[in-house]
Motif scaffolding. Sequence first.
Motif, PDB file in Angstrom:
ATOM      1  N   VAL A 204       0.848  -1.199   0.000  1.00  7.83           N
ATOM      2  CA  VAL A 204       0.000   0.000   0.000  1.00  7.83           C
ATOM      3  C   VAL A 204       0.888   1.255   0.000  1.00  7.83           C
ATOM      4  CG1 VAL A 204      -1.612   1.354   1.431  1.00  7.83           C
ATOM      5  CG2 VAL A 204      -1.996  -1.108   1.079  1.00  7.83           C
ATOM      6  N   ALA A 205       1.923   1.250   0.846  1.00  3.24           N
ATOM      7  CA  ALA A 205       2.842   2.398   0.903  1.00  3.24           C
ATOM      8  C   ALA A 205       3.602   2.552  -0.413  1.00  3.24           C
ATOM      9  CB  ALA A 205       3.812   2.223   2.067  1.00  3.24           C
ATOM     10  N   ALA A 206       3.972   1.423  -1.013  1.00  2.00           N
ATOM     11  CA  ALA A 206       4.704   1.484  -2.289  1.00  2.00           C
ATOM     12  C   ALA A 206       3.846   2.162  -3.358  1.00  2.00           C
ATOM     13  CB  ALA A 206       5.095   0.070  -2.738  1.00  2.00           C
ATOM     14  N   ALA A 207       2.571   1.790  -3.421  1.00  2.00           N
ATOM     15  CA  ALA A 207       1.682   2.385  -4.431  1.00  2.00           C
ATOM     16  C   ALA A 207       1.617   3.900  -4.255  1.00  2.00           C
ATOM     17  CB  ALA A 207       0.288   1.776  -4.323  1.00  2.00           C
ATOM     18  N   ARG A 208       1.513   4.345  -3.005  1.00  6.18           N
ATOM     19  CA  ARG A 208       1.407   5.787  -2.726  1.00  6.18           C
ATOM     20  C   ARG A 208       2.705   6.516  -3.073  1.00  6.18           C
ATOM     21  NH1 ARG A 208       3.059   8.216   1.818  1.00  6.18           N
ATOM     22  NH2 ARG A 208       3.122   6.283   3.019  1.00  6.18           N
ATOM     23  N   LEU A 209       3.837   5.985  -2.604  1.00  6.32           N
ATOM     24  CA  LEU A 209       5.116   6.680  -2.793  1.00  6.32           C
ATOM     25  C   LEU A 209       5.534   6.698  -4.266  1.00  6.32           C
ATOM     26  CD1 LEU A 209       7.023   5.337   0.323  1.00  6.32           C
ATOM     27  CD2 LEU A 209       6.207   7.675  -0.047  1.00  6.32           C
ATOM     28  N   VAL A 210       5.319   5.586  -4.954  1.00  4.84           N
ATOM     29  CA  VAL A 210       5.707   5.518  -6.364  1.00  4.84           C
ATOM     30  C   VAL A 210       4.851   6.505  -7.169  1.00  4.84           C
ATOM     31  CG1 VAL A 210       5.806   3.992  -8.380  1.00  4.84           C
ATOM     32  CG2 VAL A 210       6.632   3.181  -6.171  1.00  4.84           C
ATOM     33  N   SER A 211       3.562   6.612  -6.809  1.00  7.50           N
ATOM     34  CA  SER A 211       2.672   7.571  -7.491  1.00  7.50           C
ATOM     35  C   SER A 211       3.126   9.005  -7.243  1.00  7.50           C
ATOM     36  CB  SER A 211       1.243   7.435  -6.986  1.00  7.50           C
ATOM     37  OG  SER A 211       0.677   6.292  -7.496  1.00  7.50           O
ATOM     38  N   GLU A 212       3.556   9.274  -6.009  1.00 13.12           N
ATOM     39  CA  GLU A 212       4.008  10.644  -5.705  1.00 13.12           C
ATOM     40  C   GLU A 212       5.184  11.042  -6.591  1.00 13.12           C
ATOM     41  OE1 GLU A 212       2.586  10.570  -1.030  1.00 13.12           O
ATOM     42  OE2 GLU A 212       4.727  10.800  -1.462  1.00 13.12           O
ATOM     43  N   ALA A 213       5.919  10.045  -7.079  1.00 17.00           N
ATOM     44  CA  ALA A 213       7.052  10.320  -7.980  1.00 17.00           C
ATOM     45  C   ALA A 213       6.597  10.336  -9.449  1.00 17.00           C
ATOM     46  CB  ALA A 213       8.142   9.271  -7.786  1.00 17.00           C
ATOM     47  N   GLY A 214       5.270  10.238  -9.675  1.00 18.39           N
ATOM     48  CA  GLY A 214       4.754  10.278 -11.042  1.00 18.39           C
ATOM     49  C   GLY A 214       4.906   8.960 -11.779  1.00 18.39           C
ATOM     50  N   GLU A 215       5.136   7.869 -11.008  1.00 16.89           N
ATOM     51  CA  GLU A 215       5.299   6.559 -11.641  1.00 16.89           C
ATOM     52  C   GLU A 215       4.233   5.619 -11.082  1.00 16.89           C
ATOM     53  OE1 GLU A 215       9.411   5.367 -11.203  1.00 16.89           O
ATOM     54  OE2 GLU A 215      10.094   7.402 -11.532  1.00 16.89           O
ATOM     55  N   GLU A 216       4.204   4.373 -11.544  1.00 11.91           N
ATOM     56  CA  GLU A 216       3.238   3.427 -11.016  1.00 11.91           C
ATOM     57  C   GLU A 216       3.848   2.033 -10.948  1.00 11.91           C
ATOM     58  OE1 GLU A 216       0.049   3.815 -13.883  1.00 11.91           O
ATOM     59  OE2 GLU A 216       0.921   2.252 -15.149  1.00 11.91           O
ATOM     60  N   ILE A 217       3.210   1.191 -10.170  1.00 15.27           N
ATOM     61  CA  ILE A 217       3.589  -0.227 -10.121  1.00 15.27           C
ATOM     62  C   ILE A 217       2.725  -0.909 -11.178  1.00 15.27           C
ATOM     63  CG2 ILE A 217       3.564  -2.291  -8.683  1.00 15.27           C
ATOM     64  CD1 ILE A 217       3.867  -0.368  -6.251  1.00 15.27           C
ATOM     65  N   SER A 218       3.369  -1.654 -12.082  1.00 15.21           N
ATOM     66  CA  SER A 218       2.648  -2.208 -13.228  1.00 15.21           C
ATOM     67  C   SER A 218       2.538  -3.720 -13.134  1.00 15.21           C
ATOM     68  CB  SER A 218       3.394  -1.873 -14.531  1.00 15.21           C
ATOM     69  OG  SER A 218       3.695  -0.512 -14.586  1.00 15.21           O
ATOM     70  N   ALA A 219       1.627  -4.287 -13.919  1.00 16.00           N
ATOM     71  CA  ALA A 219       1.521  -5.743 -14.033  1.00 16.00           C
ATOM     72  C   ALA A 219       2.880  -6.295 -14.465  1.00 16.00           C
ATOM     73  CB  ALA A 219       0.457  -6.107 -15.059  1.00 16.00           C
ATOM     74  N   GLY A 220       3.312  -7.372 -13.837  1.00 14.09           N
ATOM     75  CA  GLY A 220       4.615  -7.969 -14.150  1.00 14.09           C
ATOM     76  C   GLY A 220       5.734  -7.459 -13.261  1.00 14.09           C
ATOM     77  N   ASP A 221       5.493  -6.367 -12.554  1.00 12.29           N
ATOM     78  CA  ASP A 221       6.532  -5.831 -11.653  1.00 12.29           C
ATOM     79  C   ASP A 221       6.718  -6.729 -10.435  1.00 12.29           C
ATOM     80  OD1 ASP A 221       7.043  -3.630 -13.184  1.00 12.29           O
ATOM     81  OD2 ASP A 221       6.230  -2.160 -11.772  1.00 12.29           O
ATOM     82  N   ILE A 222       7.933  -6.678  -9.895  1.00  7.69           N
ATOM     83  CA  ILE A 222       8.244  -7.295  -8.599  1.00  7.69           C
ATOM     84  C   ILE A 222       8.284  -6.171  -7.561  1.00  7.69           C
ATOM     85  CG2 ILE A 222      10.121  -8.367  -7.271  1.00  7.69           C
ATOM     86  CD1 ILE A 222      10.840  -9.848  -9.931  1.00  7.69           C
ATOM     87  N   VAL A 223       7.690  -6.432  -6.409  1.00  9.35           N
ATOM     88  CA  VAL A 223       7.813  -5.476  -5.290  1.00  9.35           C
ATOM     89  C   VAL A 223       8.430  -6.228  -4.118  1.00  9.35           C
ATOM     90  CG1 VAL A 223       6.620  -3.919  -3.709  1.00  9.35           C
ATOM     91  CG2 VAL A 223       5.800  -4.156  -6.063  1.00  9.35           C
ATOM     92  N   MET A 224       9.608  -5.805  -3.709  1.00  3.82           N
ATOM     93  CA  MET A 224      10.261  -6.375  -2.521  1.00  3.82           C
ATOM     94  C   MET A 224       9.683  -5.646  -1.304  1.00  3.82           C
ATOM     95  SD  MET A 224      12.471  -8.701  -3.506  1.00  3.82           S
ATOM     96  CE  MET A 224      13.817  -8.862  -2.334  1.00  3.82           C
ATOM     97  N   ALA A 225       9.096  -6.441  -0.386  1.00  2.00           N
ATOM     98  CA  ALA A 225       8.282  -5.834   0.671  1.00  2.00           C
ATOM     99  C   ALA A 225       9.079  -5.181   1.790  1.00  2.00           C
ATOM    100  CB  ALA A 225       7.347  -6.876   1.253  1.00  2.00           C
ATOM    101  N   GLY A 226      10.337  -5.615   1.993  1.00  2.00           N
ATOM    102  CA  GLY A 226      11.137  -4.983   3.043  1.00  2.00           C
ATOM    103  C   GLY A 226      11.792  -6.005   3.953  1.00  2.00           C
TER     104      GLY A 226
END
Length: 255
Positions: A204-226
């Motif tokens: 949830v935090a990743a979606a918000r922070l990445v959007s604030e940078a004008g980018e997005e998390i896309s289908a096929g992306d990997i997100v390392m949770a921490g």
Amino acid sequence: MDKLERYAEILDSAALHARATPQLTHTDPDLSVADAYRVQQLSVDRRLARGERRIGVKMGLTSRAKMLQVGVDEVAWGRLTDAMLIEEGTAMSRARFVHPRVEPEVAFLMKATLAGKVTAAAALAAVEAIAPAMEIIDSRYENFKFALSDVIADNTSSSGLVIGSWNDPALDFSNLGVYLEIDGEVKQIGSTAAILGHPLRSLVAAARLVSEAGEEISAGDIVMAGGITAAPNLAPGQTVRTTVQGLGSVMFQVE
Ligand code: 0L1
Ligand code: MG
């Protein structure tokens, strides 16, 4: 070349040649978090210009222990490229890194775009699969020491990732036991709950922070949770394995 471009070149070169560099904030103590994220973007752009491909994002400073260590109460994020991927079960070369450490994590594989302020339910609905994973962090700064703006500019120490087998995200992954072994000896024990209380909160935090940078998390992306535990140092000859209850194990060697 402006100041931020110069910082990006310094950090990119330090990573490329595995040579430590002084903290930016030693000579620029007022470097803002916003400018640090711009440096991060510029340094990753240099990687992309060399042919690397963006494969997702990583979340950092996601546990209370790490936040206290760095003196912040907000998570940070970084960008992942294909050159950082280490195939599960293979060896990574210690010589490519300055002073690498390893963190047990879980990784999400996305099946839909995730951007902006989203609920945990919406975040889960965008997840294709979840896997046991490890992040290799390698601060480009001398003695692995940094202030918040330094580490953000340095792509939150991101330098490698190893992903295990993908699992159905329908299983409850809020509080799974995790242990990290080096050469068969358990070095760290934790729970996925160490990631902000629930790894979905990190997404949830990743979606918000990445959007604030004008980018997005896309289908096929990997997100390392921490990171889930403290991060031990890596040395040649080690065999490193993380096991996440219900998700399986992931391993690599250091040569
Ligand atoms: O992935 C992490 O949580 C690490 C973020 C940067 C701090 C560090 O290098 O320890
Ligand atoms: Mg990490």
